[in-house]
Design an enzyme around this catalytic site. Structure first.
Site: not given
Ligand SMILES: Cc1ncc(COP(=O)(O)O)c(C=O)c1O
Length: 403
Positions: A70, A192
């Site tokens: 973990r 992101d």
């Molecule tokens: C741009 C983006 N960020 C984060 C996520 C979340 O990721 P996860 O589905 O791996 O939890 C997604 C999921 O579609 C996404 O498209």
């Protein structure tokens, strides 16, 4: 004690030099080699899956850097080294899912802290903020982060995070990372980077503090895992993320790390082909008489085409479009495809189509969706690596059946 510190310093320096040298290698080379060396025990060129819960200690507190999976695992650590290298971060923390990574990013805040989040993001992010994190006293403002002035106006004394997705899911709207970095003050700018990956966009180089990935998407790329990552510039922040991850228990599994490493090795090639196919499809759809709108950052008609050219090294495999028949036609279209799959995921070798209003962004209110430009007729296409002519034929036939 002094001897141990000096040895550690020397090792750190060597590691740093090694990293510096790696920076001079090309992206594809680093994606294949960073964090990867043949197994010292056997010479196996593919890193083993260290499928273990715990690690033997020769005496209390004496171990080889690992105690419990973990807290850390060598297969996960190899992936982390690779991702940190590609994004140019101090290190990386790999999580069970992208949402677990985003939870950790906000999880370091204290009750009463404020965060700015883009109005257009993956629907799971506002769901997390509004329905879970708000219970712990965190405050959120949803702002059109494509407008740096709007962000400046929304900044408060207690603003600790500016969280953006660029290009954003699903409208591909861009935020200017460099412009936001200039106004962020003490707040952390978290980007992101799931849609473009480090192959096409390097947020840390543009002034961001942290990169987030849903590695589920292009990073792993083969529709076989879920995973996430946080890659900060600041080593102290990395330590805090790892502490949070261990405390909450959201580390990636060794097997998923291994599959993700395998996917990463072809990231450069895949991203180029995703882009090439997406560009051709975007151009084809734009000239189609039954298509009313196409959003793709590589099209000259894209509202932020100039920023895309400045900020991206390629535009990726994601596009969105609307049919002239609106929602009804869109739903019929999605049902009529035969090669392309209707599915929630994106960023994999298979081409997938999504209806964001009822699928990936259903957790958002209709009002929030409208504000974000996620109309009920919008269709999101994650363009895969098939022969592009086969994809175009499938799209054309489904459009013909829908309208
Ligand atoms: C741009 C983006 N960020 C984060 C996520 C979340 O990721 P996860 O589905 O791996 O939890 C997604 C999921 O579609 C996404 O498209």
């Amino acid at each position: 004690m002094q001897v141990a510190t000096t040895a550690r310093n020397r090792k750190e320096k060597e590691e740093k030099n090694k990293r510096k040298n790696r920076k001079q290698l090309g992206f594809a080379t680093r994606a294949i080699h960073a964090g990867q060396k043949p197994d010292p025990a056997t010479g196996a060129i593919a890193l083993p899956i260290y499928q273990t819960t715990t690690y033997a200690q020769s005496a209390v507190g004496v171990n080889k850097g690992y105690t419990y999976s973990r807290t850390g695992n060598p297969t996960v650590a190899a992936l982390e080294e690779n991702l940190a290298e590609l994004e140019g971060g101090a290190g990386a923390a790999c999580f069970a899912t992208g949402m677990a990574a985003i939870t950790a990013a906000f999880g370091l805040l204290n009750s009463g802290d404020h965060a700015i989040v883009s109005t257009v993001v993956y629907g799971g992010t506002p769901r997390l903020c509004n329905n879970i994190l708000s219970r712990y006293g965190l405050k959120f403002s949803y702002i059109d982060t494509s407008d740096p002035d709007a962000v400046r106006r929304a900044m408060k004394e207690n603003t600790k995070i500016i969280f953006i997705e660029t290009p954003a899911n699903p409208t591909l709207k861009l935020s200017d990372i460099r412009a936001l970095a200039e106004i962020k003050g003490d707040a952390k700018l978290i980007v992101d980077n799931t849609f473009l990956t480090p192959a096409f966009q390097l947020p840390l180089e543009l002034g961001a503090d942290v990169v987030v990935h849903s590695t589920t998407k292009y990073i792993e790329g083969h529709n076989t895992t879920v995973g996430g990552a946080l890659i900060p510039k600041d080593p102290k922040l990395l330590e805090d993320y790892k502490y949070f991850q261990n405390a909450v228990g959201t580390i990636l599994s060794p097997f998923n790390a291994w599959l993700t490493i395998r996917g990463l090795k072809t990231l450069d090639l895949r991203m180029r082909k995703h882009s090439e196919n997406a560009q051709k499809i975007a151009e084809h759809l734009e000239s189609h008489p039954k298509v009313s709108k196409v959003l793709y950052p590589g099209l000259p008609s894209f509202p932020q085409a100039e920023l895309a050219k400045k900020q991206h090294r390629g535009h990726g495999g994601m596009l969105a479009f609307e049919l002239k028949g609106g929602v009804k036609a869109g739903l019929k279209f999605a049902k009529s495809l035969s090669l392309i799959t209707l599915a929630e995921n994106l960023g994999a070798i298979e081409t997938m189509v999504t209806h964001p209003a009822t699928m990936t962004h259903a957790a958002m209110s209709k009002e929030a969706r409208e504000q974000a430009g996620i109309t009920d007729g919008l269709i999101r296409l994650s363009v895969g690596l098939e022969d592009v002519n086969d994809l175009i034929e499938d799209l054309d036939e489904a459009i013909r059946l829908a309208l």
